[in-house]
Design a protein around this motif. Structure first.
Motif, PDB file in Angstrom:
ATOM      1  N   SER A  15       1.200  -1.098  -0.101  1.00 45.51           N
ATOM      2  CA  SER A  15       0.381  -0.169   0.257  1.00 45.51           C
ATOM      3  C   SER A  15       0.681   1.391   0.248  1.00 45.51           C
ATOM      4  CB  SER A  15      -0.687  -0.194   1.318  1.00 45.51           C
ATOM      5  OG  SER A  15      -2.289  -0.749   1.092  1.00 45.51           O
ATOM      6  N   SER A  16       0.141   2.363  -0.563  1.00 46.59           N
ATOM      7  CA  SER A  16       1.144   3.926  -0.668  1.00 46.59           C
ATOM      8  C   SER A  16       0.899   4.461   0.589  1.00 46.59           C
ATOM      9  CB  SER A  16       0.709   4.226  -1.749  1.00 46.59           C
ATOM     10  OG  SER A  16      -0.836   4.940  -1.311  1.00 46.59           O
ATOM     11  N   GLU A  17       1.848   5.353   0.961  1.00 45.23           N
ATOM     12  CA  GLU A  17       1.768   6.112   1.970  1.00 45.23           C
ATOM     13  C   GLU A  17       0.334   6.588   1.943  1.00 45.23           C
ATOM     14  OE1 GLU A  17       5.214   8.842   1.453  1.00 45.23           O
ATOM     15  OE2 GLU A  17       6.442   7.555   2.234  1.00 45.23           O
ATOM     16  N   GLN A  18       0.092   6.867   0.702  1.00 42.94           N
ATOM     17  CA  GLN A  18      -1.876   7.788   1.064  1.00 42.94           C
ATOM     18  C   GLN A  18      -2.516   6.998   1.267  1.00 42.94           C
ATOM     19  OE1 GLN A  18      -2.000  11.405   0.390  1.00 42.94           O
ATOM     20  NE2 GLN A  18      -3.870  10.962   0.953  1.00 42.94           N
ATOM     21  N   ASP A  19      -2.352   5.875   0.772  1.00 41.40           N
ATOM     22  CA  ASP A  19      -3.282   4.657   1.423  1.00 41.40           C
ATOM     23  C   ASP A  19      -3.362   4.209   2.687  1.00 41.40           C
ATOM     24  OD1 ASP A  19      -4.458   4.124  -0.986  1.00 41.40           O
ATOM     25  OD2 ASP A  19      -3.392   2.078  -1.220  1.00 41.40           O
ATOM     26  N   VAL A  20      -2.009   4.335   3.364  1.00 43.39           N
ATOM     27  CA  VAL A  20      -1.776   4.750   4.755  1.00 43.39           C
ATOM     28  C   VAL A  20      -2.406   5.752   5.488  1.00 43.39           C
ATOM     29  CG1 VAL A  20      -0.341   3.830   7.061  1.00 43.39           C
ATOM     30  CG2 VAL A  20      -0.029   2.401   4.974  1.00 43.39           C
ATOM     31  N   SER A  21      -2.013   7.419   4.871  1.00 47.70           N
ATOM     32  CA  SER A  21      -3.086   8.327   5.628  1.00 47.70           C
ATOM     33  C   SER A  21      -4.286   8.109   5.176  1.00 47.70           C
ATOM     34  CB  SER A  21      -1.874   9.860   5.031  1.00 47.70           C
ATOM     35  OG  SER A  21      -2.229  10.764   5.522  1.00 47.70           O
ATOM     36  N   ASP A  22      -5.033   7.358   4.176  1.00 46.51           N
ATOM     37  CA  ASP A  22      -6.640   7.560   4.220  1.00 46.51           C
ATOM     38  C   ASP A  22      -6.935   7.078   5.363  1.00 46.51           C
ATOM     39  OD1 ASP A  22      -6.285   9.175   2.400  1.00 46.51           O
ATOM     40  OD2 ASP A  22      -6.515   8.139   0.282  1.00 46.51           O
ATOM     41  N   THR A  23      -6.200   6.006   6.000  1.00 47.13           N
ATOM     42  CA  THR A  23      -6.605   4.723   6.821  1.00 47.13           C
ATOM     43  C   THR A  23      -6.786   5.284   8.529  1.00 47.13           C
ATOM     44  OG1 THR A  23      -6.765   2.874   5.153  1.00 47.13           O
ATOM     45  CG2 THR A  23      -6.461   1.974   6.938  1.00 47.13           C
ATOM     46  N   GLN A  24      -4.796   5.411   8.115  1.00 48.20           N
ATOM     47  CA  GLN A  24      -5.473   5.335   9.886  1.00 48.20           C
ATOM     48  C   GLN A  24      -4.874   7.579  10.353  1.00 48.20           C
ATOM     49  OE1 GLN A  24      -4.880   1.474  10.698  1.00 48.20           O
ATOM     50  NE2 GLN A  24      -4.442   3.349  12.380  1.00 48.20           N
ATOM     51  N   ASN A  26      -3.619  10.867  10.386  1.00 48.07           N
ATOM     52  CA  ASN A  26      -1.638  10.981  10.637  1.00 48.07           C
ATOM     53  C   ASN A  26      -0.815  10.879  11.437  1.00 48.07           C
ATOM     54  OD1 ASN A  26      -1.655  12.781   8.918  1.00 48.07           O
ATOM     55  ND2 ASN A  26      -2.971  15.111  10.116  1.00 48.07           N
ATOM     56  N   PRO A  27      -0.150  10.590  11.430  1.00 51.70           N
ATOM     57  CA  PRO A  27       0.889   9.477  11.939  1.00 51.70           C
ATOM     58  C   PRO A  27       1.122  10.381  13.262  1.00 51.70           C
ATOM     59  CG  PRO A  27       2.113  10.105  10.234  1.00 51.70           C
ATOM     60  CD  PRO A  27       1.048  10.156   9.634  1.00 51.70           C
ATOM     61  N   SER A  28       1.576   9.692  14.788  1.00 49.31           N
ATOM     62  CA  SER A  28       1.943  10.816  15.220  1.00 49.31           C
ATOM     63  C   SER A  28       3.800  11.156  15.612  1.00 49.31           C
ATOM     64  CB  SER A  28       1.163   9.425  16.964  1.00 49.31           C
ATOM     65  OG  SER A  28       2.367   8.644  16.871  1.00 49.31           O
ATOM     66  N   SER A  29       4.109  10.415  15.111  1.00 49.16           N
ATOM     67  CA  SER A  29       5.660  10.523  14.539  1.00 49.16           C
ATOM     68  C   SER A  29       6.136  10.038  13.211  1.00 49.16           C
ATOM     69  CB  SER A  29       6.754  10.801  15.261  1.00 49.16           C
ATOM     70  OG  SER A  29       6.340  10.069  16.515  1.00 49.16           O
ATOM     71  N   THR A  34       9.583   5.124   8.916  1.00 48.04           N
ATOM     72  CA  THR A  34       8.729   4.413   9.656  1.00 48.04           C
ATOM     73  C   THR A  34       7.942   5.657  10.585  1.00 48.04           C
ATOM     74  OG1 THR A  34      10.537   2.725  10.280  1.00 48.04           O
ATOM     75  CG2 THR A  34       8.412   3.331  11.836  1.00 48.04           C
ATOM     76  N   TRP A  35       6.489   4.937   9.984  1.00 44.28           N
ATOM     77  CA  TRP A  35       5.560   6.043  10.734  1.00 44.28           C
ATOM     78  C   TRP A  35       4.813   5.778  12.262  1.00 44.28           C
ATOM     79  CZ3 TRP A  35       1.670   7.899   6.557  1.00 44.28           C
ATOM     80  CH2 TRP A  35       2.294   8.510   5.344  1.00 44.28           C
ATOM     81  N   TYR A  36       4.190   6.299  13.182  1.00 42.15           N
ATOM     82  CA  TYR A  36       4.538   5.840  14.441  1.00 42.15           C
ATOM     83  C   TYR A  36       3.032   6.037  14.896  1.00 42.15           C
ATOM     84  CZ  TYR A  36       9.171   4.862  15.311  1.00 42.15           C
ATOM     85  OH  TYR A  36      10.253   3.985  15.310  1.00 42.15           O
ATOM     86  N   TYR A  37       1.943   5.548  15.420  1.00 39.97           N
ATOM     87  CA  TYR A  37       0.251   5.733  15.297  1.00 39.97           C
ATOM     88  C   TYR A  37       0.675   4.243  16.685  1.00 39.97           C
ATOM     89  CZ  TYR A  37      -0.071   6.468  10.387  1.00 39.97           C
ATOM     90  OH  TYR A  37      -0.596   7.065   9.490  1.00 39.97           O
ATOM     91  N   GLY A  38       1.185   5.940  18.350  1.00 42.07           N
ATOM     92  CA  GLY A  38       1.122   5.144  19.439  1.00 42.07           C
ATOM     93  C   GLY A  38       2.073   4.732  19.519  1.00 42.07           C
TER      94      GLY A  38
END
Length: 64
Positions: A15-24, A26-29, A34-38
């Motif tokens: 999946s693309s970065e855009q797909d992840v952003s649309d799903t999850q 904005n990451p916390s960092s 690497t994107w962090y979600y908690g």
């Protein structure tokens, strides 16, 4: 490049970065690729597609 069989509202390997952003959202960092979600992380290859994750229970991962 998201696999056609990935359910809406989820992401998976490739999946693309855009797909992840649309799903999850904005990451916390973000640290390098690497994107962090908690306590969860999503890792991207240098082309910007998911190549792995560590799920602490809050990621919406679909079956490919």
């Amino acid at each position: 490049m998201t696999p056609a069989s990935t359910p809406s509202g989820t992401f998976t390997l490739g999946s693309s970065e855009q797909d992840v952003s649309d799903t999850q959202g904005n990451p916390s960092s973000i640290y390098y690729n690497t994107w962090y979600y908690g306590s969860s992380t999503v890792s991207f290859n240098y082309s910007g597609f998911v190549d792995g994750w560590s799920n602490a229970g809050n990621l919406n991962i679909g079956a490919p």
